[in-house]
Design a protein around this motif. Structure first.
Motif, PDB file in Angstrom:
ATOM      1  N   GLU A 132       0.857  -1.182   0.000  1.00 28.19           N
ATOM      2  CA  GLU A 132       0.000   0.000   0.000  1.00 28.19           C
ATOM      3  C   GLU A 132       0.900   1.242   0.000  1.00 28.19           C
ATOM      4  O   GLU A 132       2.070   1.156   0.407  1.00 28.19           O
ATOM      5  N   PRO A 133       0.376   2.381  -0.429  1.00 27.13           N
ATOM      6  CA  PRO A 133       1.201   3.596  -0.381  1.00 27.13           C
ATOM      7  C   PRO A 133       1.309   4.130   1.048  1.00 27.13           C
ATOM      8  O   PRO A 133       0.894   5.243   1.347  1.00 27.13           O
ATOM      9  N   ASP A 134       1.867   3.326   1.935  1.00 29.37           N
ATOM     10  CA  ASP A 134       1.902   3.640   3.368  1.00 29.37           C
ATOM     11  C   ASP A 134       3.231   4.223   3.824  1.00 29.37           C
ATOM     12  O   ASP A 134       3.364   4.658   4.969  1.00 29.37           O
ATOM     13  N   LEU A 135       4.234   4.184   2.967  1.00 33.51           N
ATOM     14  CA  LEU A 135       5.558   4.627   3.383  1.00 33.51           C
ATOM     15  C   LEU A 135       5.673   6.131   3.200  1.00 33.51           C
ATOM     16  O   LEU A 135       5.123   6.689   2.248  1.00 33.51           O
ATOM     17  N   ARG A 136       6.373   6.790   4.128  1.00 40.02           N
ATOM     18  CA  ARG A 136       6.415   8.255   4.114  1.00 40.02           C
ATOM     19  C   ARG A 136       7.804   8.843   3.951  1.00 40.02           C
ATOM     20  O   ARG A 136       7.968  10.053   3.926  1.00 40.02           O
ATOM     21  N   ASN A 137       8.818   8.003   3.891  1.00 41.81           N
ATOM     22  CA  ASN A 137      10.153   8.527   3.611  1.00 41.81           C
ATOM     23  C   ASN A 137      11.032   7.439   3.003  1.00 41.81           C
ATOM     24  O   ASN A 137      10.691   6.255   3.031  1.00 41.81           O
ATOM     25  N   ALA A 138      12.165   7.881   2.435  1.00 39.64           N
ATOM     26  CA  ALA A 138      13.043   6.981   1.693  1.00 39.64           C
ATOM     27  C   ALA A 138      13.640   5.901   2.594  1.00 39.64           C
ATOM     28  O   ALA A 138      13.772   4.741   2.191  1.00 39.64           O
ATOM     29  N   ALA A 139      13.988   6.268   3.828  1.00 38.14           N
ATOM     30  CA  ALA A 139      14.618   5.297   4.726  1.00 38.14           C
ATOM     31  C   ALA A 139      13.648   4.172   5.079  1.00 38.14           C
ATOM     32  O   ALA A 139      14.017   2.989   5.083  1.00 38.14           O
ATOM     33  N   ASP A 140      12.399   4.516   5.365  1.00 35.11           N
ATOM     34  CA  ASP A 140      11.410   3.482   5.668  1.00 35.11           C
ATOM     35  C   ASP A 140      11.161   2.584   4.456  1.00 35.11           C
ATOM     36  O   ASP A 140      10.936   1.380   4.599  1.00 35.11           O
ATOM     37  N   ALA A 141      11.194   3.177   3.261  1.00 31.74           N
ATOM     38  CA  ALA A 141      10.978   2.376   2.052  1.00 31.74           C
ATOM     39  C   ALA A 141      12.098   1.357   1.887  1.00 31.74           C
ATOM     40  O   ALA A 141      11.852   0.177   1.604  1.00 31.74           O
ATOM     41  N   ALA A 142      13.339   1.807   2.104  1.00 29.99           N
ATOM     42  CA  ALA A 142      14.466   0.879   1.997  1.00 29.99           C
ATOM     43  C   ALA A 142      14.362  -0.187   3.087  1.00 29.99           C
ATOM     44  O   ALA A 142      14.628  -1.369   2.853  1.00 29.99           O
ATOM     45  N   ASP A 143      13.940   0.221   4.279  1.00 33.38           N
ATOM     46  CA  ASP A 143      13.791  -0.725   5.388  1.00 33.38           C
ATOM     47  C   ASP A 143      12.701  -1.751   5.072  1.00 33.38           C
ATOM     48  O   ASP A 143      12.839  -2.935   5.361  1.00 33.38           O
ATOM     49  N   CYS A 144      11.631  -1.297   4.457  1.00 34.17           N
ATOM     50  CA  CYS A 144      10.535  -2.193   4.093  1.00 34.17           C
ATOM     51  C   CYS A 144      11.024  -3.256   3.112  1.00 34.17           C
ATOM     52  O   CYS A 144      10.764  -4.455   3.279  1.00 34.17           O
ATOM     53  N   PHE A 145      11.760  -2.815   2.110  1.00 37.08           N
ATOM     54  CA  PHE A 145      12.302  -3.755   1.125  1.00 37.08           C
ATOM     55  C   PHE A 145      13.266  -4.730   1.822  1.00 37.08           C
ATOM     56  O   PHE A 145      13.252  -5.937   1.578  1.00 37.08           O
ATOM     57  N   TRP A 146      14.076  -4.189   2.724  1.00 35.83           N
ATOM     58  CA  TRP A 146      15.028  -5.004   3.482  1.00 35.83           C
ATOM     59  C   TRP A 146      14.301  -6.123   4.230  1.00 35.83           C
ATOM     60  O   TRP A 146      14.695  -7.280   4.234  1.00 35.83           O
ATOM     61  N   ARG A 147      13.191  -5.750   4.864  1.00 41.63           N
ATOM     62  CA  ARG A 147      12.490  -6.730   5.698  1.00 41.63           C
ATOM     63  C   ARG A 147      11.706  -7.737   4.851  1.00 41.63           C
ATOM     64  O   ARG A 147      11.526  -8.884   5.254  1.00 41.63           O
ATOM     65  N   ILE A 148      11.269  -7.301   3.681  1.00 38.94           N
ATOM     66  CA  ILE A 148      10.620  -8.266   2.782  1.00 38.94           C
ATOM     67  C   ILE A 148      11.664  -9.286   2.328  1.00 38.94           C
ATOM     68  O   ILE A 148      11.440 -10.493   2.340  1.00 38.94           O
ATOM     69  N   ARG A 149      12.830  -8.798   1.957  1.00 32.91           N
ATOM     70  CA  ARG A 149      13.891  -9.692   1.514  1.00 32.91           C
ATOM     71  C   ARG A 149      14.259 -10.683   2.619  1.00 32.91           C
ATOM     72  O   ARG A 149      14.355 -11.893   2.394  1.00 32.91           O
ATOM     73  N   GLU A 150      14.465 -10.145   3.814  1.00 32.02           N
ATOM     74  CA  GLU A 150      14.850 -10.975   4.941  1.00 32.02           C
ATOM     75  C   GLU A 150      13.836 -12.104   5.177  1.00 32.02           C
ATOM     76  O   GLU A 150      14.184 -13.258   5.415  1.00 32.02           O
ATOM     77  N   MET A 151      12.572 -11.738   5.093  1.00 30.62           N
ATOM     78  CA  MET A 151      11.504 -12.707   5.319  1.00 30.62           C
ATOM     79  C   MET A 151      11.510 -13.795   4.246  1.00 30.62           C
ATOM     80  O   MET A 151      11.436 -14.984   4.529  1.00 30.62           O
ATOM     81  N   LEU A 152      11.633 -13.369   2.987  1.00 37.73           N
ATOM     82  CA  LEU A 152      11.619 -14.336   1.888  1.00 37.73           C
ATOM     83  C   LEU A 152      12.816 -15.283   1.980  1.00 37.73           C
ATOM     84  O   LEU A 152      12.706 -16.480   1.735  1.00 37.73           O
ATOM     85  N   VAL A 153      13.970 -14.718   2.364  1.00 33.31           N
ATOM     86  CA  VAL A 153      15.171 -15.543   2.464  1.00 33.31           C
ATOM     87  C   VAL A 153      15.032 -16.524   3.635  1.00 33.31           C
ATOM     88  O   VAL A 153      15.349 -17.705   3.513  1.00 33.31           O
ATOM     89  N   ALA A 154      14.516 -16.030   4.763  1.00 32.81           N
ATOM     90  CA  ALA A 154      14.335 -16.898   5.930  1.00 32.81           C
ATOM     91  C   ALA A 154      13.414 -18.070   5.594  1.00 32.81           C
ATOM     92  O   ALA A 154      13.591 -19.186   6.090  1.00 32.81           O
ATOM     93  N   LEU A 155      12.445 -17.829   4.744  1.00 30.59           N
ATOM     94  CA  LEU A 155      11.481 -18.871   4.385  1.00 30.59           C
ATOM     95  C   LEU A 155      12.003 -19.817   3.308  1.00 30.59           C
ATOM     96  O   LEU A 155      11.372 -20.825   3.006  1.00 30.59           O
ATOM     97  N   GLY A 156      13.129 -19.473   2.675  1.00 30.16           N
ATOM     98  CA  GLY A 156      13.620 -20.284   1.563  1.00 30.16           C
ATOM     99  C   GLY A 156      12.785 -20.087   0.306  1.00 30.16           C
ATOM    100  O   GLY A 156      12.771 -20.924  -0.586  1.00 30.16           O
TER     101      GLY A 156
END
Ligand code: ADP
Ligand code: ZN
Ligand code: MG
Length: 489
Positions: free
Chosen positions: A164-188
């Motif tokens: 959703e368009p819920d992110l309000r700054n560049a740092a949070d957007a990068a963090d969001c992508f980071w956490r999506i990646r982390e989750m996908l990798v953790a799950l294999g």
């Protein structure tokens, strides 16, 4: 005049394309391995030969369900593949098979960070689709005249995750992508490899005057292949759009490319000339039916998610939210290593500090980012931490031993014995040092006695230095205080 930066708000939503870790493609049996010679992983199905029929890869669906569950989505019992029609040389069929209005996963959430007050980002949807091929523009004798196409990637399964368009700054957007990646990798579900293109992120961004509820016109930034670049590209784009709007212009809805060399985004194509994809349901594939039993069987095989792991570290070892987040999410292999060090006998807080401090520093020096490659074993580090904890050695000396142990097999005790590094806690030995320091620094001593107690730290520091860091700081501190009091009496 109002501050420009604070009178606008950025609005950002991400579209993440993650290659699902299957061994074969989504609609045929061709391998998905990266790096094969061009056009060796192809067949009539993925080349779009007339009459060839797609067969859905069940494992790709398993992985999509897994990711959907991890993102808190509702897995849809009924989803539909569609044809997205457009012409491009890397798309042999002339259309891409993609889920469109009936995706496999809907309505999820993702929390950025461990704290209750950290932002929560809505996940609009996650859908299955096939990847396109790859155009090769360089590296051939006639590259100035010809472009080549490699179809090995054509038909590789992707999961597109839309926030959703819920992110309000560049740092949070990068963090969001980071956490999506982390989750996908953790799950294999995904290998997290952005260089090879198995994880990609497009960022949609607009700005609006602070306080306005309606969204502004968005631009989409593509071609960002690292977290740092994502943040930089968005920071640049926010500035650019604010500039446009505040000088009376209008943001154009368009796709922009991030140029990492120039550090800017440039216009690639405007939405006005964008395609009408003429979506329609894929006639060669039936709807995808996922009964609850399928979802549950996938749920039963899910690895522990980062959020659960953080909670477990906090509950089991009394770590702070910050420490748990660092170990789980920001140091590859950090939580595993931490648990091994604690299991080998180190107190948790000290283990966490050492890993985030000394170990991380050494890894950085060595240019490796996975703690599994640390040149010290968990047991060895635990031993050293215990020495420091019991006071056999001072913390300064413990760090010295750590330096020496890194990359060698020597035990801490052997280094302590060989180099005479054991902490000096013996009072008579330290009393002599304290007297020396008092004699050598009459001015600070006089100041202390005159009420400037701040010089106390300096005097203790001098004594520590005189003992080459081996003195037990607590004992020195006590002896110093006593000696100074005696002088004043
Ligand atoms: P489109 O129809 O252009 O594909 P969508 O509504 O499907 O747009 O949204 C695509 C992505 O763009 C989503 O991640 C969404 O959160 C984000 N998005 C939508 N509108 C805006 C906006 N005004 N500003 C920033 N991001 C937006
Ligand atoms: Zn194939
Ligand atoms: Mg859309």
């Amino acid at each position: 005049m109002p501050d420009r930066a604070t009178s606008f708000e950025a609005v950002i939503g991400l579209e993440v394309h993650a290659q699902l870790l299957t061994t074969t493609k989504i609609f045929c049996g061709c391998p998905t391995t990266f790096g094969a010679p061009p056009n060796t992983h192809v067949c009539p199905v993925c080349l779009g030969m007339p009459g060839a029929l797609p067969v859905l890869n069940r494992h790709a669906v398993d992985l999509a369900i897994k990711a959907g569950l991890a993102l808190g989505c509702e897995i849809q019992p009924h989803s539909v593949f569609a044809r997205k029609n457009y012409f491009y040389p890397d798309l042999p069929k002339g259309y891409q098979i993609s889920q469109y209005d009936k995706p496999i996963a809907l309505r999820g959430t993702l929390r950025l960070g461990p704290k209750a007050q950290t932002p929560v980002v809505g996940i609009t949807r996650a859908h299955l689709e096939e990847d396109a091929g790859k155009s090769l523009h360089h590296g051939f004798p006639d590259s100035s005249r010809a472009t080549y196409v490699d179809f090995n990637r054509t038909g590789v399964p992707l999961l597109e995750i839309v926030t959703e368009p819920d992110l309000r700054n560049a740092a949070d957007a990068a963090d969001c992508f980071w956490r999506i990646r982390e989750m996908l990798v953790a799950l294999g579900v995904n290998d997290g490899n952005m260089e090879e293109g198995s994880l990609r992120c497009d960022a949609n961004i607009s700005v609006r005057p602070a306080g306005q509820t309606a969204f502004g016109t968005k631009a989409e930034v593509k071609n960002v292949n690292s977290f740092r670049y994502l943040q930089k590209a968005l920071e640049y784009e926010i500035e650019r759009q604010i500039e446009v709007v505040s000088s009376g212009g209008r943001v154009v809805q368009e796709t922009r490319l991030w140029d990492s060399t120039a550090g800017i985004t440039t216009s690639m194509r405007s939405k006005e000339e964008a395609h009408d994809y003429r979506y329609f349901p894929e006639p060669d594939l039936g709807p995808l039916e996922v009964p609850a039993a399928w979802v549950e069987s996938v749920r039963a095989t899910m690895a522990e998610l980062p959020e659960a792991r953080r909670a477990r570290l906090i509950a089991a070892h009394g770590l702070s939210e910050y420490d748990a987040d660092q170990l789980v999410s920001f140091l590859s292999g950090g939580a595993d290593f931490f648990e091994a060090v604690v299991a080998a006998g180190a107190p948790p807080k000290a283990a966490s500090n050492w890993i985030q401090g000394e170990v991380r520093r050494k890894l950085k020096e060595a240019g490796v980012d996975d703690i599994a490659q640390a040149a010290i074993s968990a047991a060895a580090l635990a031993g050293l931490i215990q020495h420091a904890d019991r006071g056999t050695v001072s913390s300064t000396v413990a760090k010295e031993i750590f330096e020496k142990r890194w990359g060698t097999g020597a035990t801490s005790q052997a280094i302590i014995d060989a180099e005479g590094l054991a902490q000096i806690g013996d009072e008579s030995e330290l009393e002599a040092v304290v007297q020396q320091v008092i004699a050598a620094h009459p001015d600070p001593v006089a100041q202390y006695r005159g009420g400037k107690t701040a010089t106390f730290g300096f005097l203790v520091g001098q004594a520590m230095k005189a003992s080459k860091g081996k003195a037990n700081p607590k004992v020195v501190s006590e002896l110093m205080k006593r000696a100074l009091e005696k002088l004043s009496a």
